[in-house]
Structure formats: C-alpha cells, structure tokens
Motif scaffolding. Structure first.
Motif: not given
Length: 186
Positions: A141-147, A164-172, A179-186
């Motif tokens: 999902n993508f909501s309020s800037g969070i993937v 990997t999540l922060k430095m790789g995926i989020e940075a890419r 508009e992407v502010l953060e990536v979060v694993a659920v």
C-alpha cells in the motif's frame, strides 16, 4: 560427470539458506511463502521440507527455495535433510505448491499514479535483487507518503533487512518519487 541440479547458497540472514534449482522451474513467477507447517497443508514441496527437523519456514520462488532454520538448529544436518527432500521432490515429478499459495504481486487496478510507479520499481528493480539473496518483497500500500511492503523468505527476519529497507529500497523510491517519505515493512 553428472552435475547436481541443486546448489546451496548462504544469504545475508544467518538463519536462512537458499537452494537454487537448475533442473526445472518451480513456479512460473512470484513466490509462495510458508511461515509454518500448517500453511503448507496442500503443497507437496513445503510439506517435505517441514518434515526435516530444524526447518522453521519455507519460501518457494521460480528457481529457488529458501528455508529458515529454527533457533539453535544444526545447519549441517538441516542442510543434508533439505538437500535429500529437494531431490525426492524433483524425482517425484509433483507440482511444488498449491497454485492458490503463489503470490505474483497483487492487483494494480486500484493504484494511483504514484502507487503504480512504486509497484513498477519494486517489481522490475528491487524484487529481482532481493530474490538473489533468497527473499522476496511485495508492495502492499501507499498512504500519506508511506510505502508499506511485505518482506518474505530470507528477508523476513534478516538482521540487515532494516538497512536494506532504509538505505536501499527507501532511497531508490525517494530518488524517483519525492512524495515517498518512508518505507515500512508490515
């Protein structure tokens, strides 16, 4: 000389081993994730693998299988059992998993333009790279800037998955989509 169709690889997760299958494809695409033996009830290959003492979780990909070891399991004995179970499965000719267990990426029909581009980057760039380490990642999902993504296989409990999540995926994703502010694993 006969070459073994199964090659074991280490992953960044010390509790996870990846087995590359060179004989035939296991799945046409996507992955099937089995976090416990109950989830594998109708899938022949994961059932064989869960019968090996020390196997905690199984993920089947198009050309590989990832197993997660139970805490304290002897990796060498688990490896021997898994290798034998994989050969037994390949020799059986059975389909590896129940087709309903395969997640090939959820429907993109309701995605907006940002979510569509996020899904495209994950599918085309990130998923193949994560699969090389015996894992999988799917867009949720993508909501309020969070993937929101789901990490599976070797990535699910990997000590380096946060990096990997922060430095790789989020940075890419942020590089292309401000508009992407953060990536979060659920």
């Amino acid at each position: 000389m006969h070459q073994d169709p199964i090659r074991m690889e280490f992953t960044p997760n010390p509790r996870t081993l990846k087995y590359v299958i060179n004989q035939r494809p296991l799945l046409p695409r996507g992955t099937a994730n089995f976090p416990n033996s109950e989830s594998a009830a109708t899938s022949p290959l994961p059932l064989r693998l869960f019968a090996v003492p020390g196997v905690e979780a199984v993920m089947v990909g198009p050309s590989f299988v990832t197993i997660t070891l139970e805490e304290g399991a002897n990796a060498a004995s688990v490896h021997d059992g898994v290798h034998m179970a994989l050969h037994a499965h390949l020799d059986s000719g059975e389909h590896p998993v129940d087709p309903s267990a395969v997640g090939a990426g959820e429907s993109a029909a309701a995605d907006g333009p940002t979510a569509s581009r996020i899904r495209e980057i994950i599918e085309e760039e990130i998923r193949p790279a994560v699969a090389m380490d015996g894992g999988d990642i799917t867009f949720e999902n993508f909501s309020s800037g969070i993937v929101y993504v789901q990490m599976k296989g070797a990535c699910a409990a990997c000590p380096s998955s946060t990096a990997t999540l922060k430095m790789g995926i989020e940075a890419r994703l942020r590089e292309e989509l401000p508009e992407v502010l953060e990536v979060v694993a659920v």
